[in-house]
Design a protein around this motif. Sequence first.
Motif, PDB file in Angstrom:
ATOM      1  N   ALA A 165     -16.096 -10.344   7.811  1.00 25.70           N
ATOM      2  CA  ALA A 165     -16.120  -8.928   8.187  1.00 25.70           C
ATOM      3  C   ALA A 165     -17.055  -7.942   7.412  1.00 25.70           C
ATOM      4  N   ASP A 166     -17.357  -6.889   7.867  1.00 28.51           N
ATOM      5  CA  ASP A 166     -18.044  -5.880   6.907  1.00 28.51           C
ATOM      6  C   ASP A 166     -17.141  -5.077   6.300  1.00 28.51           C
ATOM      7  N   ALA A 167     -17.364  -5.041   5.054  1.00 33.79           N
ATOM      8  CA  ALA A 167     -16.559  -4.310   4.212  1.00 33.79           C
ATOM      9  C   ALA A 167     -16.250  -3.093   4.377  1.00 33.79           C
ATOM     10  N   HIS A 168     -16.999  -1.902   4.715  1.00 33.00           N
ATOM     11  CA  HIS A 168     -16.846  -0.622   4.965  1.00 33.00           C
ATOM     12  C   HIS A 168     -15.973  -0.508   6.128  1.00 33.00           C
ATOM     13  N   ALA A 169     -16.216  -1.142   7.237  1.00 32.56           N
ATOM     14  CA  ALA A 169     -15.610  -1.247   8.569  1.00 32.56           C
ATOM     15  C   ALA A 169     -14.250  -1.613   8.344  1.00 32.56           C
ATOM     16  N   HIS A 170     -13.764  -2.857   7.632  1.00 29.77           N
ATOM     17  CA  HIS A 170     -12.519  -3.344   7.339  1.00 29.77           C
ATOM     18  C   HIS A 170     -11.567  -2.448   6.556  1.00 29.77           C
ATOM     19  N   LEU A 171     -12.322  -1.739   5.476  1.00 29.70           N
ATOM     20  CA  LEU A 171     -11.567  -0.746   4.641  1.00 29.70           C
ATOM     21  C   LEU A 171     -11.187   0.466   5.543  1.00 29.70           C
ATOM     22  N   ARG A 172     -11.963   0.645   6.377  1.00 37.15           N
ATOM     23  CA  ARG A 172     -11.379   1.752   7.402  1.00 37.15           C
ATOM     24  C   ARG A 172     -10.239   1.466   8.120  1.00 37.15           C
ATOM     25  N   SER A 173     -10.059   0.272   8.400  1.00 35.93           N
ATOM     26  CA  SER A 173      -8.967  -0.106   9.333  1.00 35.93           C
ATOM     27  C   SER A 173      -7.947  -0.626   8.633  1.00 35.93           C
ATOM     28  N   GLY A 177      -3.573   2.909   0.446  1.00 35.51           N
ATOM     29  CA  GLY A 177      -2.537   2.144  -0.370  1.00 35.51           C
ATOM     30  C   GLY A 177      -1.849   0.562   0.023  1.00 35.51           C
ATOM     31  N   SER A 178      -2.801   0.030   0.456  1.00 35.81           N
ATOM     32  CA  SER A 178      -2.399  -1.476   1.034  1.00 35.81           C
ATOM     33  C   SER A 178      -2.589  -2.439   0.007  1.00 35.81           C
ATOM     34  N   PHE A 179      -3.536  -2.116  -0.878  1.00 37.46           N
ATOM     35  CA  PHE A 179      -3.813  -3.403  -1.850  1.00 37.46           C
ATOM     36  C   PHE A 179      -3.664  -2.604  -3.374  1.00 37.46           C
ATOM     37  N   ASP A 180      -3.465  -3.339  -4.178  1.00 33.15           N
ATOM     38  CA  ASP A 180      -3.237  -2.949  -5.652  1.00 33.15           C
ATOM     39  C   ASP A 180      -4.660  -2.614  -6.227  1.00 33.15           C
ATOM     40  N   VAL A 181      -5.812  -3.819  -5.966  1.00 28.93           N
ATOM     41  CA  VAL A 181      -7.032  -3.919  -6.448  1.00 28.93           C
ATOM     42  C   VAL A 181      -7.870  -4.128  -5.567  1.00 28.93           C
ATOM     43  N   VAL A 182      -9.103  -3.078  -5.443  1.00 31.83           N
ATOM     44  CA  VAL A 182     -10.132  -3.620  -4.290  1.00 31.83           C
ATOM     45  C   VAL A 182     -11.369  -3.783  -5.431  1.00 31.83           C
ATOM     46  N   PHE A 183     -12.049  -4.982  -5.070  1.00 31.65           N
ATOM     47  CA  PHE A 183     -13.145  -5.363  -6.044  1.00 31.65           C
ATOM     48  C   PHE A 183     -14.407  -5.638  -4.928  1.00 31.65           C
ATOM     49  N   GLU A 213     -19.599   6.259   0.088  1.00 33.71           N
ATOM     50  CA  GLU A 213     -18.669   6.458   1.060  1.00 33.71           C
ATOM     51  C   GLU A 213     -17.594   5.193   1.045  1.00 33.71           C
ATOM     52  N   THR A 214     -18.214   4.017   1.074  1.00 36.39           N
ATOM     53  CA  THR A 214     -17.527   2.724   0.900  1.00 36.39           C
ATOM     54  C   THR A 214     -16.589   3.005  -0.359  1.00 36.39           C
ATOM     55  N   LEU A 215     -17.175   3.278  -1.269  1.00 34.62           N
ATOM     56  CA  LEU A 215     -16.228   3.266  -2.524  1.00 34.62           C
ATOM     57  C   LEU A 215     -15.018   4.455  -2.379  1.00 34.62           C
ATOM     58  N   GLU A 216     -15.393   5.518  -1.703  1.00 33.36           N
ATOM     59  CA  GLU A 216     -14.060   6.243  -1.404  1.00 33.36           C
ATOM     60  C   GLU A 216     -13.109   5.707  -0.477  1.00 33.36           C
TER      61      GLU A 216
END
Length: 262
Positions: A165-173, A177-183, A213-216
């Motif tokens: 998956a593309d990280a930005h697209a997956h994050l938007r989905s 607050g669904s993960f404790d840490v994003v790396f 934008e992806t960081l946000e």
Amino acid sequence: MKPRVPLAVTLSNGKPEDSQVARAREAARQWGLPFLPRRKKEPMGPLLKSAADALLVFEREGVTLWDPEGSFSFNPGMAHLRRLRILSGQQDDALLRVAELRAGDHVLDCTLGLGQDALVAALAVGPSGRVVALEKSLALFAVVSEGLNAYDYGPQSCRVEAIHADAHAHLRSLPSGSFDVVFFDPMFEKPKKSQPGFEMLRRFAEHAPLTPETLEEARRVARRWVVVKGAKHSEDLKKLGLESEPGSRYTSVIWGRVPGST
């Protein structure tokens, strides 16, 4: 003559077992790639010259990625040594320190790459935790996800869930607050010396820089921290408004983090 394709699936030389053939064909179907039958003792070179720019070769031991410049197969490499150090009670791993990983955490690794940090995180969060790892490059995802599926994690570790998956697209989905840490471990602007496989990684990896934008989006998804790895003598972190965390002066890697926004 059929046109060359960017990436295809084939089999190792010799006489493959029926189960190996079936696994390769099913993987090609799932990944939307052509399957190229290979004659007994047919060299790799002609296939790379006439049929595909790169090949995912299914072997008994796993999957190897081939292109005209070399080959790459999954190897836990330094992750194995880092895991042994953690199991021996040492707590000096930089990822664990900066991300403050603990048992039961849910971690989203947005840049799977060679799978090294995901394996370390899987041990840190333990069997009650969860590690999901994203990889945009289909070639790298294929090799590393197959390797992770066969890896012996042991009872003190959760398994890594690899997703193409593309990280930005997956994050938007994802819910907030669904993960404790994003790396993130984005590709460095300047190449650095590393273990075997890194040059293959550089050829096939996603080279787009991490954007604000992806960081946000990552901050929205993270309950505690968003952690970003960077190169010491670059502007990787500063461009994102991140300060490097204190660390060893001898390392070529720096780390930045920002709190989650949920």
